[in-house]
Design a protein around this motif. Structure first.
Motif, PDB file in Angstrom:
ATOM      1  N   ARG A 131       0.817  -1.217   0.000  1.00 49.28           N
ATOM      2  CA  ARG A 131       0.000   0.000   0.000  1.00 49.28           C
ATOM      3  C   ARG A 131       0.842   1.254   0.000  1.00 49.28           C
ATOM      4  NH1 ARG A 131      -2.747   0.118   5.251  1.00 49.28           N
ATOM      5  NH2 ARG A 131      -3.196   2.241   4.591  1.00 49.28           N
ATOM      6  N   PHE A 132       2.019   1.177   0.604  1.00 46.64           N
ATOM      7  CA  PHE A 132       2.771   2.388   0.864  1.00 46.64           C
ATOM      8  C   PHE A 132       3.715   2.762  -0.254  1.00 46.64           C
ATOM      9  CE2 PHE A 132       1.545   0.356   4.755  1.00 46.64           C
ATOM     10  CZ  PHE A 132       0.784   1.360   5.311  1.00 46.64           C
ATOM     11  N   ASP A 133       3.898   1.870  -1.236  1.00 49.27           N
ATOM     12  CA  ASP A 133       4.683   2.164  -2.426  1.00 49.27           C
ATOM     13  C   ASP A 133       5.983   2.833  -2.029  1.00 49.27           C
ATOM     14  OD1 ASP A 133       5.105   2.124  -5.143  1.00 49.27           O
ATOM     15  OD2 ASP A 133       4.128   4.052  -5.473  1.00 49.27           O
ATOM     16  N   ARG A 134       6.305   4.039  -2.576  1.00 40.78           N
ATOM     17  CA  ARG A 134       7.557   4.699  -2.249  1.00 40.78           C
ATOM     18  C   ARG A 134       7.325   6.030  -1.534  1.00 40.78           C
ATOM     19  NH1 ARG A 134      12.203   2.779  -4.903  1.00 40.78           N
ATOM     20  NH2 ARG A 134      11.747   1.029  -6.257  1.00 40.78           N
ATOM     21  N   ARG A 135       6.276   6.115  -0.769  1.00 46.51           N
ATOM     22  CA  ARG A 135       5.940   7.385  -0.137  1.00 46.51           C
ATOM     23  C   ARG A 135       6.793   7.692   1.081  1.00 46.51           C
ATOM     24  NH1 ARG A 135      -0.187   6.865   1.093  1.00 46.51           N
ATOM     25  NH2 ARG A 135       0.424   4.706   1.418  1.00 46.51           N
ATOM     26  N   ALA A 136       7.601   6.725   1.535  1.00 51.90           N
ATOM     27  CA  ALA A 136       8.334   6.933   2.779  1.00 51.90           C
ATOM     28  C   ALA A 136       9.706   7.544   2.589  1.00 51.90           C
ATOM     29  CB  ALA A 136       8.478   5.598   3.513  1.00 51.90           C
ATOM     30  N   VAL A 137      10.050   7.981   1.378  1.00 51.13           N
ATOM     31  CA  VAL A 137      11.330   8.639   1.185  1.00 51.13           C
ATOM     32  C   VAL A 137      11.386   9.885   2.058  1.00 51.13           C
ATOM     33  CG1 VAL A 137      12.898   9.665  -0.499  1.00 51.13           C
ATOM     34  CG2 VAL A 137      11.371   7.822  -1.187  1.00 51.13           C
ATOM     35  N   VAL A 138      12.534  10.136   2.685  1.00 48.85           N
ATOM     36  CA  VAL A 138      12.671  11.297   3.548  1.00 48.85           C
ATOM     37  C   VAL A 138      12.358  12.553   2.761  1.00 48.85           C
ATOM     38  CG1 VAL A 138      14.278  12.552   5.016  1.00 48.85           C
ATOM     39  CG2 VAL A 138      14.393  10.066   4.881  1.00 48.85           C
ATOM     40  N   GLY A 139      11.740  13.519   3.424  1.00 51.08           N
ATOM     41  CA  GLY A 139      11.247  14.719   2.761  1.00 51.08           C
ATOM     42  C   GLY A 139      12.290  15.462   1.953  1.00 51.08           C
ATOM     43  N   ASP A 140      13.563  15.451   2.393  1.00 48.45           N
ATOM     44  CA  ASP A 140      14.579  16.204   1.660  1.00 48.45           C
ATOM     45  C   ASP A 140      15.228  15.378   0.563  1.00 48.45           C
ATOM     46  OD1 ASP A 140      16.112  14.438   3.059  1.00 48.45           O
ATOM     47  OD2 ASP A 140      17.177  15.923   4.259  1.00 48.45           O
ATOM     48  N   GLY A 141      14.662  14.231   0.241  1.00 44.91           N
ATOM     49  CA  GLY A 141      15.178  13.419  -0.850  1.00 44.91           C
ATOM     50  C   GLY A 141      16.196  12.373  -0.428  1.00 44.91           C
ATOM     51  N   GLN A 144      17.254  -0.590  -4.410  1.00 41.64           N
ATOM     52  CA  GLN A 144      16.112   0.296  -4.193  1.00 41.64           C
ATOM     53  C   GLN A 144      16.588   1.745  -4.184  1.00 41.64           C
ATOM     54  OE1 GLN A 144      12.940  -1.140  -3.928  1.00 41.64           O
ATOM     55  NE2 GLN A 144      14.153  -2.962  -4.434  1.00 41.64           N
ATOM     56  N   ASP A 145      15.975   2.576  -4.980  1.00 41.21           N
ATOM     57  CA  ASP A 145      16.411   3.968  -5.085  1.00 41.21           C
ATOM     58  C   ASP A 145      16.273   4.744  -3.789  1.00 41.21           C
ATOM     59  OD1 ASP A 145      16.966   3.554  -7.761  1.00 41.21           O
ATOM     60  OD2 ASP A 145      15.005   4.281  -8.433  1.00 41.21           O
ATOM     61  N   ASP A 146      15.323   4.356  -2.957  1.00 45.56           N
ATOM     62  CA  ASP A 146      15.014   5.147  -1.768  1.00 45.56           C
ATOM     63  C   ASP A 146      15.470   4.495  -0.471  1.00 45.56           C
ATOM     64  OD1 ASP A 146      13.205   3.095  -2.118  1.00 45.56           O
ATOM     65  OD2 ASP A 146      11.526   4.189  -1.228  1.00 45.56           O
ATOM     66  N   GLY A 177       8.428  -2.455   0.880  1.00 46.53           N
ATOM     67  CA  GLY A 177       7.223  -1.730   1.264  1.00 46.53           C
ATOM     68  C   GLY A 177       7.069  -1.639   2.770  1.00 46.53           C
ATOM     69  N   ALA A 178       7.437  -2.718   3.473  1.00 43.98           N
ATOM     70  CA  ALA A 178       7.342  -2.722   4.928  1.00 43.98           C
ATOM     71  C   ALA A 178       8.325  -1.722   5.540  1.00 43.98           C
ATOM     72  CB  ALA A 178       7.607  -4.122   5.466  1.00 43.98           C
ATOM     73  N   ILE A 179       9.525  -1.640   4.973  1.00 41.85           N
ATOM     74  CA  ILE A 179      10.516  -0.671   5.453  1.00 41.85           C
ATOM     75  C   ILE A 179       9.982   0.742   5.274  1.00 41.85           C
ATOM     76  CG2 ILE A 179      12.798   0.313   4.978  1.00 41.85           C
ATOM     77  CD1 ILE A 179      13.706  -2.556   4.285  1.00 41.85           C
ATOM     78  N   ARG A 180       9.440   1.020   4.097  1.00 46.19           N
ATOM     79  CA  ARG A 180       8.882   2.354   3.848  1.00 46.19           C
ATOM     80  C   ARG A 180       7.725   2.641   4.800  1.00 46.19           C
ATOM     81  NH1 ARG A 180       9.186   0.136  -1.814  1.00 46.19           N
ATOM     82  NH2 ARG A 180      11.237   0.813  -2.571  1.00 46.19           N
ATOM     83  N   SER A 181       6.947   1.611   5.083  1.00 44.80           N
ATOM     84  CA  SER A 181       5.774   1.766   5.935  1.00 44.80           C
ATOM     85  C   SER A 181       6.146   2.144   7.362  1.00 44.80           C
ATOM     86  CB  SER A 181       4.978   0.455   5.925  1.00 44.80           C
ATOM     87  OG  SER A 181       3.947   0.488   6.872  1.00 44.80           O
ATOM     88  N   VAL A 182       7.054   1.381   7.992  1.00 46.17           N
ATOM     89  CA  VAL A 182       7.400   1.692   9.373  1.00 46.17           C
ATOM     90  C   VAL A 182       8.172   3.010   9.452  1.00 46.17           C
ATOM     91  CG1 VAL A 182       7.370  -0.725  10.092  1.00 46.17           C
ATOM     92  CG2 VAL A 182       9.520   0.300   9.362  1.00 46.17           C
ATOM     93  N   HIS A 183       8.945   3.319   8.410  1.00 49.01           N
ATOM     94  CA  HIS A 183       9.647   4.602   8.396  1.00 49.01           C
ATOM     95  C   HIS A 183       8.661   5.761   8.370  1.00 49.01           C
ATOM     96  CE1 HIS A 183      11.608   8.051   6.317  1.00 49.01           C
ATOM     97  NE2 HIS A 183      12.548   7.786   7.188  1.00 49.01           N
ATOM     98  N   ALA A 184       7.543   5.571   7.690  1.00 46.73           N
ATOM     99  CA  ALA A 184       6.518   6.617   7.606  1.00 46.73           C
ATOM    100  C   ALA A 184       5.698   6.737   8.881  1.00 46.73           C
ATOM    101  CB  ALA A 184       5.590   6.336   6.417  1.00 46.73           C
ATOM    102  N   GLY A 185       5.936   5.833   9.840  1.00 42.85           N
ATOM    103  CA  GLY A 185       5.227   5.920  11.110  1.00 42.85           C
ATOM    104  C   GLY A 185       4.079   4.958  11.270  1.00 42.85           C
ATOM    105  N   HIS A 186       3.937   4.021  10.335  1.00 36.94           N
ATOM    106  CA  HIS A 186       2.865   3.040  10.429  1.00 36.94           C
ATOM    107  C   HIS A 186       3.254   1.896  11.364  1.00 36.94           C
ATOM    108  CE1 HIS A 186       0.539   4.738   7.044  1.00 36.94           C
ATOM    109  NE2 HIS A 186       1.731   5.037   6.574  1.00 36.94           N
TER     110      HIS A 186
END
Length: 232
Positions: A11-21, A46-48, A135-144
């Motif tokens: 679900r979280f795709d690549r949305r968890a990249v840090v805001g400053d890139g 993985q790019d991110d 996706g799981a890494i991006r998810s927990v990084h985003a606070g999920h």
């Protein structure tokens, strides 16, 4: 990996990249070098996501987490010496800000539940689909919080009677709304969008919720909300 776990992570795709890139900085903690090598090989494409270090046991993992300050730690549970659960407790004692994603080959609730109670943001199995792991890494990084229903049920069944209900009366209506969205797995950013608030305001609400309910982290807050019927 089960379809529901794959779907949750994707679900979280690549949305968890840090805001400053910047890429998400990941530390690998596993006593098997082959496992670490396999994880590194996949994650480095993985790019991110950037693998910033490795550790072969819990004690080394804690030391490396303090030294490198990663965003996410992939933590094995069963390791010689200091195991993953003890390492999780130590990281919490040190107030290390890294999110911990448990990567385990053990499916028993008696293994996963203590890890979540010790402060893990979620867990995946070692045979996880590679894309779902990212996706799981991006998810927990985003606070999920990655919490499967059967494990949430096991956690709740181990709790004492709902003595915390009285503390819930100290929550404001807005805090109860925020808590319900935490239980739904929303990040601060998503909660801010849903309630038309600033992310800073949401962070303040989350801090107040944890303080009023005497809870240590979002995982405990999510479980409290489920137990007391505050899910959305």
């Amino acid at each position: 990996m089960a379809e529901k776990e794959r779907g949750s992570a994707e679900r979280f795709d690549r949305r968890a990249v840090v805001g400053d890139g910047r890429a998400i900085r990941v530390l690998l903690v596993d006593d098997h070098q082959v496992v670490r090598r396999g994880l590194r090989t996949f994650l480095e494409v993985q790019d991110d996501i950037e693998v910033v270090g490795e550790a072969g046991d819990g004690a080394e993992g804690v030391a490396r987490a303090e030294e490198l300050r990663p965003d996410v730690v992939l933590m094995d549970v069963k390791m010689p010496g200091m195991d993953g659960i003890e390492a999780l407790r130590k990281l919490r004692e040190l107030a290390n800000p890294a999110k911990v994603l448990v990567v385990t080959s053990f499916t028993e609730q008696r293994t996963v539940v203590p890890a979540l109670r010790a402060g893990a943001s979620g867990y995946v199995y070692k045979d996880v689909d590679p894309d779902a792991l990212a996706g799981a890494i991006r998810s927990v990084h985003a606070g999920h919080v990655l919490l499967q229903p059967e494990v949430a049920g096991a956690l709740l069944s181990q709790e004492d009677s709902p003595s915390g209900t009285g503390r819930g009366n100290t929550l404001t209506e807005r805090e109860r709304e925020v808590l319900g969205l935490i239980a739904d797995g929303r990040s601060n950013r998503e909660i801010a969008r849903a309630l038309v608030l600033s992310e800073k305001t949401v962070k303040t609400h989350v801090s107040n919720i944890l303080m009023k309910l005497d809870l240590a982290d979002r995982t405990q807050a999510a479980l409290w909300a489920v137990r007391h019927g505050l899910t959305t």
